[in-house]
Motif scaffolding. Structure first.
Motif, PDB file in Angstrom:
ATOM      1  N   ASP A   4      50.984  35.660  14.424  1.00  0.00           N
ATOM      2  CA  ASP A   4      50.675  36.108  15.779  1.00  0.00           C
ATOM      3  C   ASP A   4      49.957  37.451  15.770  1.00  0.00           C
ATOM      4  OD1 ASP A   4      52.808  37.868  15.267  1.00  0.00           O
ATOM      5  OD2 ASP A   4      54.235  36.562  16.283  1.00  0.00           O
ATOM      6  N   LYS A   5      49.578  37.872  16.992  1.00  0.00           N
ATOM      7  CA  LYS A   5      48.816  39.110  17.200  1.00  0.00           C
ATOM      8  C   LYS A   5      47.463  39.063  16.504  1.00  0.00           C
ATOM      9  CE  LYS A   5      52.986  41.880  17.800  1.00  0.00           C
ATOM     10  NZ  LYS A   5      53.761  43.032  17.361  1.00  0.00           N
ATOM     11  N   ILE A   6      46.852  37.859  16.469  1.00  0.00           N
ATOM     12  CA  ILE A   6      45.553  37.652  15.824  1.00  0.00           C
ATOM     13  C   ILE A   6      44.564  37.159  16.878  1.00  0.00           C
ATOM     14  CG2 ILE A   6      44.292  36.446  14.023  1.00  0.00           C
ATOM     15  CD1 ILE A   6      46.411  37.948  12.673  1.00  0.00           C
ATOM     16  N   SER A   7      43.507  37.931  17.094  1.00  0.00           N
ATOM     17  CA  SER A   7      42.463  37.550  18.047  1.00  0.00           C
ATOM     18  C   SER A   7      41.220  37.106  17.278  1.00  0.00           C
ATOM     19  CB  SER A   7      42.131  38.738  18.955  1.00  0.00           C
ATOM     20  OG  SER A   7      41.141  38.392  19.886  1.00  0.00           O
ATOM     21  N   THR A   8      40.645  35.954  17.643  1.00  0.00           N
ATOM     22  CA  THR A   8      39.529  35.387  16.880  1.00  0.00           C
ATOM     23  C   THR A   8      38.452  34.834  17.801  1.00  0.00           C
ATOM     24  OG1 THR A   8      40.383  33.128  16.806  1.00  0.00           O
ATOM     25  CG2 THR A   8      41.207  34.653  15.124  1.00  0.00           C
ATOM     26  N   ASN A   9      37.340  34.436  17.164  1.00  0.00           N
ATOM     27  CA  ASN A   9      36.268  33.721  17.854  1.00  0.00           C
ATOM     28  C   ASN A   9      35.867  32.522  17.005  1.00  0.00           C
ATOM     29  OD1 ASN A   9      35.603  35.476  20.212  1.00  0.00           O
ATOM     30  ND2 ASN A   9      35.216  36.967  18.599  1.00  0.00           N
ATOM     31  N   ASN A  10      35.256  31.513  17.639  1.00  0.00           N
ATOM     32  CA  ASN A  10      34.690  30.409  16.865  1.00  0.00           C
ATOM     33  C   ASN A  10      33.605  30.950  15.946  1.00  0.00           C
ATOM     34  OD1 ASN A  10      35.925  27.844  17.446  1.00  0.00           O
ATOM     35  ND2 ASN A  10      35.206  28.095  19.551  1.00  0.00           N
ATOM     36  N   GLY A  11      33.563  30.433  14.733  1.00  0.00           N
ATOM     37  CA  GLY A  11      32.604  30.932  13.750  1.00  0.00           C
ATOM     38  C   GLY A  11      33.201  31.964  12.813  1.00  0.00           C
ATOM     39  N   ASP A  12      34.407  32.463  13.150  1.00  0.00           N
ATOM     40  CA  ASP A  12      35.095  33.401  12.262  1.00  0.00           C
ATOM     41  C   ASP A  12      35.781  32.652  11.120  1.00  0.00           C
ATOM     42  OD1 ASP A  12      34.399  35.540  13.857  1.00  0.00           O
ATOM     43  OD2 ASP A  12      36.343  35.685  14.862  1.00  0.00           O
ATOM     44  N   TYR A  13      36.093  33.422  10.077  1.00  0.00           N
ATOM     45  CA  TYR A  13      36.902  32.924   8.963  1.00  0.00           C
ATOM     46  C   TYR A  13      38.099  33.859   8.806  1.00  0.00           C
ATOM     47  CZ  TYR A  13      33.006  29.930   7.490  1.00  0.00           C
ATOM     48  OH  TYR A  13      32.027  28.967   7.439  1.00  0.00           O
ATOM     49  N   ILE A  14      39.148  33.375   8.128  1.00  0.00           N
ATOM     50  CA  ILE A  14      40.311  34.217   7.904  1.00  0.00           C
ATOM     51  C   ILE A  14      40.697  34.187   6.427  1.00  0.00           C
ATOM     52  CG2 ILE A  14      41.963  32.353   8.452  1.00  0.00           C
ATOM     53  CD1 ILE A  14      43.793  34.568   9.644  1.00  0.00           C
ATOM     54  N   ASP A  15      41.063  35.356   5.895  1.00  0.00           N
ATOM     55  CA  ASP A  15      41.721  35.478   4.598  1.00  0.00           C
ATOM     56  C   ASP A  15      43.166  35.872   4.882  1.00  0.00           C
ATOM     57  OD1 ASP A  15      39.262  35.036   3.515  1.00  0.00           O
ATOM     58  OD2 ASP A  15      39.147  36.888   2.369  1.00  0.00           O
ATOM     59  N   ILE A  16      44.105  35.206   4.238  1.00  0.00           N
ATOM     60  CA  ILE A  16      45.534  35.480   4.439  1.00  0.00           C
ATOM     61  C   ILE A  16      46.110  35.915   3.097  1.00  0.00           C
ATOM     62  CG2 ILE A  16      47.736  34.564   5.259  1.00  0.00           C
ATOM     63  CD1 ILE A  16      46.135  32.376   6.742  1.00  0.00           C
ATOM     64  N   GLY A  17      46.659  37.121   3.040  1.00  0.00           N
ATOM     65  CA  GLY A  17      47.110  37.693   1.779  1.00  0.00           C
ATOM     66  C   GLY A  17      48.577  37.445   1.488  1.00  0.00           C
ATOM     67  N   LEU A  18      49.024  38.011   0.372  1.00  0.00           N
ATOM     68  CA  LEU A  18      50.436  37.935   0.007  1.00  0.00           C
ATOM     69  C   LEU A  18      51.258  38.821   0.927  1.00  0.00           C
ATOM     70  CD1 LEU A  18      49.961  38.116  -3.853  1.00  0.00           C
ATOM     71  CD2 LEU A  18      50.826  36.137  -2.581  1.00  0.00           C
ATOM     72  N   PRO A  19      52.525  38.484   1.162  1.00  0.00           N
ATOM     73  CA  PRO A  19      53.346  39.254   2.103  1.00  0.00           C
ATOM     74  C   PRO A  19      53.519  40.712   1.680  1.00  0.00           C
ATOM     75  CG  PRO A  19      54.420  37.197   1.483  1.00  0.00           C
ATOM     76  CD  PRO A  19      53.254  37.345   0.580  1.00  0.00           C
ATOM     77  N   ILE A  20      53.564  41.588   2.684  1.00  0.00           N
ATOM     78  CA  ILE A  20      53.973  42.982   2.494  1.00  0.00           C
ATOM     79  C   ILE A  20      55.277  43.115   3.273  1.00  0.00           C
ATOM     80  CG2 ILE A  20      53.386  45.406   2.873  1.00  0.00           C
ATOM     81  CD1 ILE A  20      50.440  44.573   2.938  1.00  0.00           C
ATOM     82  N   GLY A  21      56.388  43.077   2.565  1.00  0.00           N
ATOM     83  CA  GLY A  21      57.670  43.031   3.265  1.00  0.00           C
ATOM     84  C   GLY A  21      57.766  41.722   4.026  1.00  0.00           C
ATOM     85  N   ALA A  33      55.764  41.023   6.590  1.00  0.00           N
ATOM     86  CA  ALA A  33      54.502  40.871   7.318  1.00  0.00           C
ATOM     87  C   ALA A  33      53.432  40.294   6.396  1.00  0.00           C
ATOM     88  CB  ALA A  33      54.059  42.215   7.871  1.00  0.00           C
ATOM     89  N   ILE A  34      52.346  39.839   7.021  1.00  0.00           N
ATOM     90  CA  ILE A  34      51.239  39.226   6.284  1.00  0.00           C
ATOM     91  C   ILE A  34      49.952  39.993   6.591  1.00  0.00           C
ATOM     92  CG2 ILE A  34      49.774  37.167   6.134  1.00  0.00           C
ATOM     93  CD1 ILE A  34      52.311  36.629   4.787  1.00  0.00           C
ATOM     94  N   PRO A  35      49.208  40.419   5.552  1.00  0.00           N
ATOM     95  CA  PRO A  35      47.901  41.038   5.796  1.00  0.00           C
ATOM     96  C   PRO A  35      46.832  39.958   5.975  1.00  0.00           C
ATOM     97  CG  PRO A  35      48.411  41.138   3.462  1.00  0.00           C
ATOM     98  CD  PRO A  35      49.575  40.452   4.131  1.00  0.00           C
ATOM     99  N   VAL A  36      45.983  40.124   6.968  1.00  0.00           N
ATOM    100  CA  VAL A  36      44.894  39.174   7.198  1.00  0.00           C
ATOM    101  C   VAL A  36      43.596  39.931   7.449  1.00  0.00           C
ATOM    102  CG1 VAL A  36      46.462  37.461   8.200  1.00  0.00           C
ATOM    103  CG2 VAL A  36      45.225  39.005   9.705  1.00  0.00           C
ATOM    104  N   VAL A  37      42.492  39.252   7.161  1.00  0.00           N
ATOM    105  CA  VAL A  37      41.165  39.776   7.491  1.00  0.00           C
ATOM    106  C   VAL A  37      40.406  38.684   8.236  1.00  0.00           C
ATOM    107  CG1 VAL A  37      38.977  40.653   6.614  1.00  0.00           C
ATOM    108  CG2 VAL A  37      41.102  41.304   5.488  1.00  0.00           C
ATOM    109  N   ILE A  38      39.930  39.022   9.428  1.00  0.00           N
ATOM    110  CA  ILE A  38      39.065  38.118  10.200  1.00  0.00           C
ATOM    111  C   ILE A  38      37.632  38.542   9.934  1.00  0.00           C
ATOM    112  CG2 ILE A  38      38.508  37.210  12.488  1.00  0.00           C
ATOM    113  CD1 ILE A  38      41.358  36.631  11.629  1.00  0.00           C
ATOM    114  N   LYS A  39      36.757  37.584   9.613  1.00  0.00           N
ATOM    115  CA  LYS A  39      35.411  37.956   9.180  1.00  0.00           C
ATOM    116  C   LYS A  39      34.412  36.863   9.545  1.00  0.00           C
ATOM    117  CE  LYS A  39      36.314  35.947   4.683  1.00  0.00           C
ATOM    118  NZ  LYS A  39      36.526  36.162   3.257  1.00  0.00           N
ATOM    119  N   THR A  40      33.143  37.182   9.348  1.00  0.00           N
ATOM    120  CA  THR A  40      32.082  36.200   9.463  1.00  0.00           C
ATOM    121  C   THR A  40      31.424  36.062   8.092  1.00  0.00           C
ATOM    122  OG1 THR A  40      30.587  37.935  10.186  1.00  0.00           O
ATOM    123  CG2 THR A  40      31.573  36.576  11.890  1.00  0.00           C
ATOM    124  N   LEU A  41      30.854  34.916   7.813  1.00  0.00           N
ATOM    125  CA  LEU A  41      30.147  34.691   6.550  1.00  0.00           C
ATOM    126  C   LEU A  41      28.750  34.166   6.876  1.00  0.00           C
ATOM    127  CD1 LEU A  41      32.930  32.864   4.496  1.00  0.00           C
ATOM    128  CD2 LEU A  41      32.202  35.216   4.230  1.00  0.00           C
TER     129      LEU A  41
END
Length: 468
Positions: free
Chosen positions: A437-454, A456-464
């Motif tokens: 949750d707490k993730i805002s996106t648009n069509n055409g975006d991509y997501i990287d989902i990392g290993l947990p920190i405690g 929580a999960i680190p994510v990066v929303i990006k375009t390619l």
């Protein structure tokens, strides 16, 4: 829980390449709903590399070995071990993103740096990161005003509009300081195809192999500066400006303040009259003339102009300090399948969201994501009832029968853990579930989902976007 992690930003731009290393402090805090949340509490830059010209093998090929050497030297000077880097971004910006091996270079460099340093290109993310790195976002929040940041590099101008700290729009144009380049004698050695129509339509006599008059360069740069006035909604948008858009055009807005970052931003204090040809071509490009022309065209709007915290380093600082998002502690995830990279995002509704139509909307859009993992994005109700959770769960399970890989759901509102649990209970067959949750996106975006920190999960929303 308190962790310190290292983050790296690498910006391989049209003109220059630079590296930033930062230390991020991750901490658990008690949120407004009395639920513990994981947040990035502090960001500190610990090393800035020298700014060097982007190494190229030829006009269409980036020299990966030399780029890697630049990054390796930055790590050595910063005394940060490569294995200690937890996150960050390799950004290929401007015209460099159109080089033949741009995608390969960014991918290989991100893999060299670690499992969660993302490879990315695309004007939307560049504009957003530059807006963060320049300080425009913070200033917009502090003043409670609309601030537009124009990051003007060698090949492109990436623009982000912030309203009270929140990014409302991003877009980009083919306007930059190295659209025309010269040799040491002042002869033109490169003209970007993106502006050839302007030279032709305006009868500007700039040709390859020819020494150009300063007046011709000023006419071109004055036109480009006027285009920037238009995209700040200070003049009507012309057809010429529309042709310079890389991304989609923007929704009209009313701006309170304007800031300029990027390499050309360093020259937006000079006056046009001051510049002589030898001074103008100090970098063998039109950057100084363009900067001076922008100063001239925006003269009537001086009260709106604000000085950014960073100019030439804005994008790389944004990449090191702001590419990471933390999805809170109330989430669901299967750790065994993490990290995940380059997962396309399917956003179901742009407006008028109806949770009973999740399957119908998703099925319509799935054809472009055939046989691939997909993350489905939804705003969702603010405080969903159990009945609403069941509806969303059933619709998502039915939709993901047509999607390979794990069930990945991204929510703007804060109910990922509850939804993930309901989905897991209702699955007929064993399947991994990731609900953030707490993730805002648009069509055409991509997501990287990392290993947990405690928790929580680190994510990066990006375009390619490469070679466009």
């Amino acid at each position: 829980m308190e962790n310190q992690i290292y983050s790296i930003g690498v910006d391989i731009g049209t003109s220059t390449t630079e590296v930033i290393l930062s230390k991020l402090k991750i901490k658990n805090v008690l949120g407004t709903s009395l639920i513990r949340e994981t947040v990035i509490e502090d960001k500190k830059i610990i090393y800035k590399s020298p700014i060097v010209f982007t190494p190229l093998l030829d006009e269409v090929t980036i020299d990966f070995d030399k780029v890697r050497d630049i990054v390796s030297e930055a790590l050595k000077q910063s005394e940060v071990d490569k294995s200690s880097i937890s996150t960050g971004a390799v950004i290929i910006t401007g015209e460099t993103a159109r080089k033949e091996n741009a995608s390969e270079v960014s991918k290989k460099l991100s893999e060299y740096l670690g499992s969660f340093v993302v490879a990315t290109a695309g004007p939307k993310l560049e504009a957003l990161l530059a807006g963060y790195g320049s300080g425009a976002s913070d200033l917009s929040k502090k003043l409670n005003r609309i601030v537009i940041n124009l990051d003007i590099g060698g090949g492109t101008t990436n623009i982000a509009i912030f309203n009270c700290g929140q990014c409302e729009q991003t877009f980009a144009l083919d306007i930059g300081g190295r659209l025309i380049r010269f040799d040491e004698q002042g002869r033109v050695v490169y003209i970007s195809k993106r502006i050839e129509f302007l030279l032709k339509d305006m009868y500007i006599d700039i040709k390859l192999g020819k020494i150009t008059e300063l007046i011709e360069l000023k006419i071109l740069c004055k036109k480009l500066a006027k285009c920037l006035l238009e995209v700040c909604c200070l003049n009507e948008l012309s057809e010429d400006t529309k042709k310079l858009f890389i991304s989609e055009e923007f929704e009209p807005f009313k701006v309170d303040h304007i800031s300029f970052s990027g390499g050309v931003g360093e020259y937006i204090s000079q006056t046009e009259e001051y510049i002589q040809l030898e001074d103008a071509l100090c970098h063998n490009d039109i950057g100084p003339i363009l900067g001076a022309s922008i100063s001239k065209e925006f003269e009537n709007y001086k009260k709106m102009l604000i000085a950014p915290k960073e100019k030439i380093r804005a994008t790389v600082i944004g990449a090191a300090n702001h590419s990471l998002t933390i999805s809170g502690s109330t989430i669901t995830f299967d750790k065994d399948i993490l990290p995940l990279k380059n997962i396309p995002i399917l956003k179901l509704f742009n407006e008028n969201e109806d949770i009973r139509k999740i399957y119908v909307q998703g099925k319509k859009k799935l054809s472009i994501y055939e046989n691939t993992e997909v993350a489905v994005s939804l705003k969702g109700p603010k405080s969903p009832s159990y009945e609403e959770l069941k509806i969303i769960s059933n619709e998502m399970i039915k939709l993901f029968e047509n999607i390979s890989g794990p069930i990945i759901i991204l929510l703007e509102n804060d109910f990922a853990k509850a939804l993930g649990q309901v989905i897991s209970l209702n699955l007929r067959n064993k399947r991994e579930v990731i609900c953030l949750d707490k993730i805002s996106t648009n069509n055409g975006d991509y997501i990287d989902i990392g290993l947990p920190i405690g928790n929580a999960i680190p994510v990066v929303i990006k375009t390619l976007i490469y070679n466009s």
